[in-house]
Design an enzyme around this catalytic site. Structure first.
Site, PDB file in Angstrom:
ATOM      1  N   LYS A 114     -25.259  28.294 -16.195  1.00 50.56           N
ATOM      2  CA  LYS A 114     -26.229  28.196 -17.435  1.00 50.56           C
ATOM      3  C   LYS A 114     -26.459  28.977 -18.400  1.00 50.56           C
ATOM      4  CE  LYS A 114     -29.143  24.770 -14.028  1.00 50.56           C
ATOM      5  NZ  LYS A 114     -30.579  24.989 -13.537  1.00 50.56           N
ATOM      6  N   LYS A 194     -17.938  14.880 -10.395  1.00 48.87           N
ATOM      7  CA  LYS A 194     -19.069  14.630  -9.351  1.00 48.87           C
ATOM      8  C   LYS A 194     -19.709  13.632 -10.160  1.00 48.87           C
ATOM      9  CE  LYS A 194     -22.258  16.680  -7.063  1.00 48.87           C
ATOM     10  NZ  LYS A 194     -22.944  18.258  -7.118  1.00 48.87           N
ATOM     11  N   LYS A 197     -26.042  12.194 -14.472  1.00 48.88           N
ATOM     12  CA  LYS A 197     -26.173  11.167 -15.170  1.00 48.88           C
ATOM     13  C   LYS A 197     -25.590  12.056 -17.005  1.00 48.88           C
ATOM     14  CE  LYS A 197     -29.688   9.557 -15.697  1.00 48.88           C
ATOM     15  NZ  LYS A 197     -31.669  10.066 -15.058  1.00 48.88           N
TER      16      LYS A 197
END
Ligand code: TRP
Ligand code: SF4
Length: 327
Positions: A114, A194, A197
Site C-alpha cells: 500500500k 482476482k 471492485k
C-alpha cells in the site's frame, strides 16, 4: 454468558459485495454462526488509512452493512457493528502501540504494497494498521479469526502482540487462531486477476439477474473452443471454476463431459451457471431490498451491535489498563 468460542472478523467498507466476497468469506461466516459467538465489524477506521473521499465513505459503509446482512450476517444471530462506533478499539490500539516494536510494522507485506501505491500519502495510520487490527481481535479475546490467506501475516502479528503483552503484563489475551475458509480464490470475469471492485471484473451479489447475464455472456472460456464443435478442457475455463461454487456434483460431471465431448456449447453452459447462481443470489437480493426499504431497522441493528460489542470491549480494556498500571 455464552460458552461458545468466539470469533471476530473485519469487513472492509468497499460498498456492495461481489461473489468473490460471498463465496470466499461471507458464506463461510454464515456457517460459523451455528457454532461460534460471532462478531463482525465494518472497519471504517482501517479504510481511512489510505487516500479516500469522505463524501463517499458513509455510502460505502452503508452498502457493506446492507449487503453483508442480506447475505446472511443476520444481526439476530451475530454481533455486527461499525468499528468507529466502539471507540474502545482505538483506545486499546494505543495501549498496544506501546508494546509493539517499530521495526516489524515496516516489514508487513500489506504495508509495503500500500505504501508503494500511496507514495504521496504514507501515514502513521497505514503503518499502525496491523496494531488496530490486533486491537479489533484482542478486545473481544477472540479465539479465532476467519480470514483469507492474504491476512495470515496480520494474524501472526496479532498473536505476537498478544504474546508480547502477556509476557510483560501477565497472561491476559488468548492468542487468536487463524481459520482459513474453504480457500476459494475467485477469479474475475477476465479470468486473469482476482475478482475485485477496482478491476471491474466482478459479479455483484445484488445485481439484477439480467445485468449478471450481460456480464457472463461475453466472458472468456477455454480458448480451444473457437467453434461449438471444438472440444474444450473445463479445467482451463474460469466459468467451470464458477460452476464449482453453485452447481451440484452430477451437474459438474455432465458439464465436464459435455465440454470435452463438444456436446454442450459455452452459452448453454453459462446459462446453467447463471440459473444455479441465481438460486443463491435471488433470496439475497430480495433481503437486500427489504433492508433498504427499512433503513431505520438496519440502523437500530447496528446500534444494538455496537452496544453489545462495547460491553465486552470495555471490560477487556479496563482489565488491560489495570495490568499496565493505568489508574
Ligand atoms: N485487514 C483486514 C482485510 O484487509 C480487515 C480487518 C480489519 C480484519 N480488522 C480485522 C480482519 C480483524 C480480521 C480481523 O481484510
Ligand atoms: Fe467453459 Fe463450459 Fe465452455 Fe467448457 S463448455 S469451455 S466449461 S463455458
Amino acid at each position: 454468558m455464552s460458552t461458545r468460542k468466539r470469533i471476530l472478523s473485519g469487513i472492509q467498507p468497499s460498498g456492495t459485495i461481489h461473489i468473490g466476497n460471498y463465496f470466499g468469506a461471507v458464506e463461510n461466516w454464515v456457517r460459523l454462526m451455528d457454532t461460534y459467538d460471532c462478531f463482525f465489524t465494518i472497519v471504517d477506521l482501517h479504510a481511512i488509512t489510505v487516500t479516500y473521499d469522505p463524501a463517499l465513505l458513509p455510502q460505502r459503509v452503508w452498502d457493506a452493512a446492507l449487503d453483508n446482512m442480506a447475505a446472511g450476517l443476520d444481526p439476530a444471530r451475530c454481533t455486527i457493528f461499525i468499528q468507529s462506533h466502539v471507540p474502545e478499539h482505538t483506545e486499546l490500539c494505543w495501549l498496544l502501540n506501546c508494546v509493539t516494536p517499530l521495526g516489524e510494522l515496516g516489514r508487513m507485506t500489506q504495508f509495503k504494497e500500500k505504501s508503494e501505491r500511496e507514495r504521496e500519502n504514507v501515514t502513521a495510520g497505514l503503518l499502525n494498521y496491523p496494531i488496530l487490527q490486533a486491537a479489533d481481535i484482542l478486545i473481544y479475546k477472540a479465539d479465532a479469526v476467519p480470514v483469507g490467506e492474504d491476512q495470515a501475516q496480520h494474524l501472526e502479528f496479532s498473536r505476537e502482540v498478544a504474546r508480547r503483552f502477556n509476557n510483560r503484563f501477565g497472561d491476559y489475551f488468548p492468542e487468536p487462531a487463524t481459520l482459513i475458509g474453504r480457500g476459494a480464490r475467485i477469479m474475475g470475469l477476465d479470468g486473469d486477476t482476482k475478482m475485485s471492485k477496482s478491476m471491474d471484473n466482478f459479479i455483484g451479489v445484488t445485481e439484477a439477474p439480467e445485468a449478471i447475464w450481460e456480464k457472463l455472456r461475453p466472458a472468456k472460456t477455454d480458448e480451444a473452443r473457437k467453434r461449438r464443435t471444438d472440444p474444450g478442457e473445463p479445467d482451463r475455463c474460469n466459468i467451470f471454476s464458477y460452476h464449482k461454487l453453485v452447481t451440484p456434483d452430477d451437474g459438474i460431471r455432465d458439464i465436464a463431459a459435455g465440454c470435452r465431448g463438444a456436446t454442450i456449447g459455452c452459452i448453454d453452459c453459462k446459462k446453467i451457471f447463471h440459473a444455479n447462481l441465481m438460486r443463491v443470489l435471488d433470496p439475497i437480493r430480495e433481503r437486500r431490498q427489504d433492508l433498504a426499504a427499512h433503513p431505520e431497522l438496519v440502523r437500530e441493528a447496528l446500534d444494538e451491535g455496537a452496544r453489545r460489542a462495547r460491553k465486552v470491549a470495555r471490560e477487556t480494556l479496563d482489565g488491560a489498563k489495570k495490568l499496565m498500571g493505568l489508574l
